[in-house]
Design a protein around this motif. Structure first.
Motif, short mmCIF file in Angstrom:
data_model
loop_
_atom_site.label_atom_id
_atom_site.label_comp_id
_atom_site.label_asym_id
_atom_site.label_seq_id
_atom_site.Cartn_x
_atom_site.Cartn_y
_atom_site.Cartn_z
N VAL A 133 0.87 -1.16 0.00
CA VAL A 133 0.00 0.00 0.00
C VAL A 133 0.91 1.22 0.00
O VAL A 133 1.83 1.31 0.81
CB VAL A 133 -0.90 -0.02 1.26
CG1 VAL A 133 -1.54 1.32 1.49
CG2 VAL A 133 -1.96 -1.10 1.12
N VAL A 134 0.69 2.14 -0.96
CA VAL A 134 1.59 3.27 -1.11
C VAL A 134 0.83 4.58 -0.89
O VAL A 134 -0.23 4.80 -1.47
CB VAL A 134 2.23 3.27 -2.52
CG1 VAL A 134 3.36 4.30 -2.58
CG2 VAL A 134 2.75 1.90 -2.88
N CYS A 135 1.37 5.46 -0.03
CA CYS A 135 0.76 6.77 0.23
C CYS A 135 1.68 7.88 -0.31
O CYS A 135 2.88 7.68 -0.47
CB CYS A 135 0.58 7.00 1.73
SG CYS A 135 -0.46 5.78 2.53
N THR A 171 1.90 9.43 -3.23
CA THR A 171 2.38 9.48 -4.61
C THR A 171 1.83 10.73 -5.30
O THR A 171 0.88 11.35 -4.84
CB THR A 171 1.91 8.26 -5.42
OG1 THR A 171 0.48 8.31 -5.50
CG2 THR A 171 2.33 6.96 -4.78
N THR A 228 0.21 10.88 -8.08
CA THR A 228 -1.18 10.63 -8.50
C THR A 228 -2.15 10.93 -7.36
O THR A 228 -3.20 11.56 -7.57
CB THR A 228 -1.36 9.15 -8.93
OG1 THR A 228 -0.48 8.90 -10.01
CG2 THR A 228 -2.79 8.88 -9.37
N LEU A 229 -1.81 10.51 -6.16
CA LEU A 229 -2.70 10.73 -5.02
C LEU A 229 -2.79 12.20 -4.65
O LEU A 229 -3.85 12.72 -4.33
CB LEU A 229 -2.23 9.92 -3.81
CG LEU A 229 -2.38 8.40 -3.94
CD1 LEU A 229 -1.57 7.69 -2.85
CD2 LEU A 229 -3.85 7.99 -3.86
N LYS A 230 -1.62 12.88 -4.68
CA LYS A 230 -1.61 14.29 -4.28
C LYS A 230 -2.33 15.16 -5.32
O LYS A 230 -3.16 15.99 -4.97
CB LYS A 230 -0.18 14.77 -4.12
CG LYS A 230 0.56 14.19 -2.91
CD LYS A 230 2.02 14.53 -3.09
CE LYS A 230 2.82 14.52 -1.82
NZ LYS A 230 4.21 14.89 -2.13
N THR A 250 4.17 13.99 2.58
CA THR A 250 3.13 13.07 2.11
C THR A 250 1.85 13.83 1.81
O THR A 250 1.07 13.46 0.95
CB THR A 250 2.87 11.97 3.17
OG1 THR A 250 4.14 11.40 3.51
CG2 THR A 250 1.97 10.88 2.65
#
Lengths: 209, 321
Positions: free
Chosen positions: B24-26, B28, B30-32, B144
Motif C-alpha cells: 500500500v503506497v501513500c 504518490t 497521482t494521489l496528491k 506526504t
C-alpha cells in the motif's frame, strides 16, 4: 447496438477525467457513441448510461437538487438506466451514510443502492493510498486502485453483489443496473471498469430495444 | 488519467507499507494531484472558526482553508501573520466532513511539518502569511500531504510544480475584495500557455530552451506543459473574489475552481453569499443561474474593497522567485 449516449454528471469533481476515460474506452471497444456533460435535466431522457464522478458528495448532492435534477435521474435509474458511481458518486447512490468521525450525516442522497457506506473510512488525505486490487468483472481482474479520502462499504443488502474487497473492506459492488466503486479508475491508464460499464449499457440497450 | 509532469521518482513523501497482500503506497504524485482534481468546479472557503466552517460546508464548499485571520484583517492588523492555532484547525477537522486545508508561511518547513502532523488534507504555502524564507520555497516532495501554491505567471507556477506543488492558484491580491489582480494573473498564465502551444505547434521546439532559461524551469517540464497545452496540475483562482459574478467570471477564464478569502466572511450576508458563490461557480456557463446567484446577495453588504494601486502591502509580490 450501433450508437449510444453516455452522460457524466457535471456538477463538481473530476468530470473531464471521466469524459476522457469513457471516450478512450469507446474507441478501444470500437463502438460508436458520444459522451455528454450533464448539469441540467434537458438531455436526461436521451441518456443510455450515466457516471457520477468523484468529488465532494455534499457539494454534488446539494447542487444536484436544483431543478430537481437528482429526482429525475433517480426515476431514470429506477427505470433501468445503467449508472456508475465513483467515490462521491457511490455515496450519493447509497441508502445509508455515516461519516467515520462525525457519525450519521443528514446529507442529501439518492437512496437507491442498498448499502451502508462509511465516509472517509480510510482516513484523511495523508492516508490516501494506491494498491493493486482484484475485481470480479465477471472474471477476476487485477488493477490499480486509487483511494482518495475514500469511503468503504460497511454492509450490503441482499440484492447487492460484492465485486471487490481490500483487507475485508468492500470497495466495489453491483446491484442490477448500478455499479459503484470507492476508488478512482479515471485516475489510472486502465479502462477495464469503463469497458465493463459500457457492456452493462449494451446489455440494457439490447434488452429494451 | 492525470498528468504526472515534473514528478520525481521515489521522493521522500512517498510511504510504502508492506502488507501480506500487495504493498500500500501513500503520498504518490497521482494521489496528491488526484486530491486536487476532486475539488474541481468547487469553492474553497477561508474560515477562522468552527462556526464559519459549518456555514461553508452547509453552503456546498468543497473544502475549507483555516487561517488565524482573514486576509483583510491581516492587512489591517499588520505585524507577522503565522499559521493558525492547531486547536482551531483540529476542532474544525472534528466537525466538518469536507477536506480541511491550512496555510503555512512561505519557506517555513516546520510550520508545514506541524500542519502535516495535524493531518490537514492540504497545505497552502501562502503569501497571505509573512514569508519565513525569502530565497527558498518549501521542498514539497519531502511531504506526504499535498501542497497548493500561488502564482502570477506560468513561470512561477511551473517553478512551484518543480518544487512539488500538487495544485496551483493564481494569487490575485488577497484581502482587497478587488478582482482585478486575479484576472490579471489568470490572463497572464493563459497568454503564456498560448505562446507555448504555438511554439510547440510550429515545430521549433528548440526555442523552448530559451524560454526554459527565461522561466527558470527545466526544459522537460516546459516541454511537457507545452504538449499538454495547460498547467499540469489543477489551477484555482484566488485573491479578491467577493461576489458570485466575480467567481463565475474567473471560471470563464479557464480556472478549475475558486478560493474565496475575505469576500464571504467579511461581508454582512455570509451565509447567502457562501451559497451564491458556490452556485455561480458550478453553473458559471449559464447566465440565468449566475443572475439567480447574484440576486441572492446584496451589494450593500459586500466588503468595501481596496484599490490595488494604492496598497502599501502587495502580498502577491511575496515568494515570486
Amino acid at each position: 447496438m450501433n450508437y449510444f449516449n453516455v452522460g457524466v454528471l457535471s456538477i463538481q469533481g473530476d468530470i473531464a477525467e471521466n469524459v476522457s476515460a469513457v471516450q478512450k474506452s469507446i474507441k478501444k471497444l470500437n463502438y460508436r457513441g458520444i459522451v455528454n456533460e450533464i448539469n441540467n435535466d434537458k438531455h436526461i431522457s436521451k441518456l443510455d448510461g450515466l457516471i457520477i464522478p468523484g468529488g465532494e458528495s455534499t457539494t454534488i448532492a446539494k447542487l444536484s437538487m436544483i431543478d430537481k435534477l437528482l429526482k429525475k435521474l433517480q426515476n431514470k435509474i429506477n427505470d433501468g438506466m445503467p449508472i456508475f458511481g465513483i467515490c462521491a458518486g457511490l455515496i450519493l447512490l447509497s441508502k445509508y451514510i455515516n461519516d467515520k468521525k462525525i457519525g450519521p450525516t443528514n446529507q442529501l442522497h439518492m437512496d437507491l443502492l442498498d448499502i451502508e457506506v462509511e465516509r472517509n473510512y480510510f482516513g484523511r488525505q495523508k492516508d490516501s493510498f494506491e494498491s493493486y486490487i482484484e475485481i470480479l468483472l465477471p472474471k477476476m481482474i487485477k488493477t490499480k486502485g486509487i483511494f482518495i479520502r475514500s469511503p468503504r462499504i460497511k454492509k450490503v443488502g441482499n440484492g447487492v453483489q460484492i465485486l471487490s474487497k481490500l483487507n475485508n473492506n468492500i470497495i466495489a459492488v453491483r446491484q442490477n443496473n448500478i455499479l459503484a466503486t470507492s476508488f478512482h479508475p479515471e485516475l489510472t491508464h486502465d479502462t477495464i471498469l469503463y469497458e465493463y460499464f459500457i457492456s452493462m449499457i449494451q446489455q440494457h440497450h439490447d434488452q429494451t430495444h | 488519467m492525470i498528468s504526472l509532469c515534473g514528478d520525481i521518482n521515489n521522493h521522500k513523501g512517498v510511504i510504502t507499507r508492506k502488507t501480506n497482500l500487495d504493498d500500500v503506497v501513500c503520498g504518490t504524485t497521482t494521489l496528491k494531484r488526484g486530491f486536487a482534481h476532486m475539488l474541481k468546479n468547487g469553492v474553497v472557503m477561508d474560515v477562522t472558526s468552527v462556526e464559519q466552517a459549518h456555514i461553508a460546508e452547509d453552503a456546498g464548499a468543497v473544502a475549507v482553508m483555516v487561517l488565524d485571520k482573514l486576509p483583510s484583517d491581516v492587512r489591517k492588523v499588520g505585524g507577522v501573520a503565522r499559521t493558525a492555532s492547531i486547536k482551531i484547525i483540529s476542532d474544525i477537522m472534528n466537525t466538518v466532513t469536507i477536506p480541511v486545508m491550512a496555510k503555512c508561511r512561505i519557506g517555513h518547513v516546520y510550520e508545514a511539518h506541524v500542519l502535516e502532523k495535524t493531518n490537514v488534507d492540504m497545505i497552502d504555502e501562502s503569501e497571505v502569511l509573512t514569508p519565513a524564507d525569502e530565497t527558498h520555497h518549501i521542498w514539497k516532495w519531502n511531504f506526504t500531504a499535498p501542497f497548493v501554491n500561488g502564482c502570477r505567471s506560468l513561470a512561477e507556477a511551473l517553478r512551484r510544480i518543480e518544487e512539488g506543488a500538487s495544485m496551483i492558484r493564481t494569487k490575485g491580491e488577497p484581502g482587497t475584495g478587488n478582482v482585478v489582480e486575479a484576472v490579471r494573473h489568470i490572463n497572464k498564465v493563459n497568454y503564456e500557455l498560448a505562446m507555448l502551444k504555438s511554439i510547440i505547434n510550429s515545430g521549433n521546439e528548440h526555442i523552448l530552451i530559451n524560454l526554459a532559461r527565461d522561466f527558470q524551469v527545466s526544459y522537460n517540464v516546459l516541454e511537457k506543459t507545452a504538449q499538454l497545452g495547460r498547467l499540469p496540475v489543477v489551477n484555482f483562482a484566488a485573491g479578491g473574489i467577493s461576489t458570485p459574478a466575480d467567481a463565475a467570471y474567473l471560471m470563464s477564464l479557464g480556472c478549475d475552481g475558486i478560493f474565496v478569502g475575505s469576500g464571504i466572511f467579511k461581508s454582512s450576508d455570509a451565509k447567502e453569499r457562501a451559497y451564491a458563490t458556490v452556485l455561480a461557480t458550478t453553473f458559471w456557463n449559464n447566465f440565468d443561474k449566475v443572475q439567480e446567484a447574484q440576486n441572492l446577495i446584496d451589494e450593500k453588504e459586500s466588503m468595501l474593497g481596496l484599490d490595488t494601486k494604492e496598497l502599501e502591502l502587495q502580498m502577491q509580490k511575496r515568494g515570486s522567485n
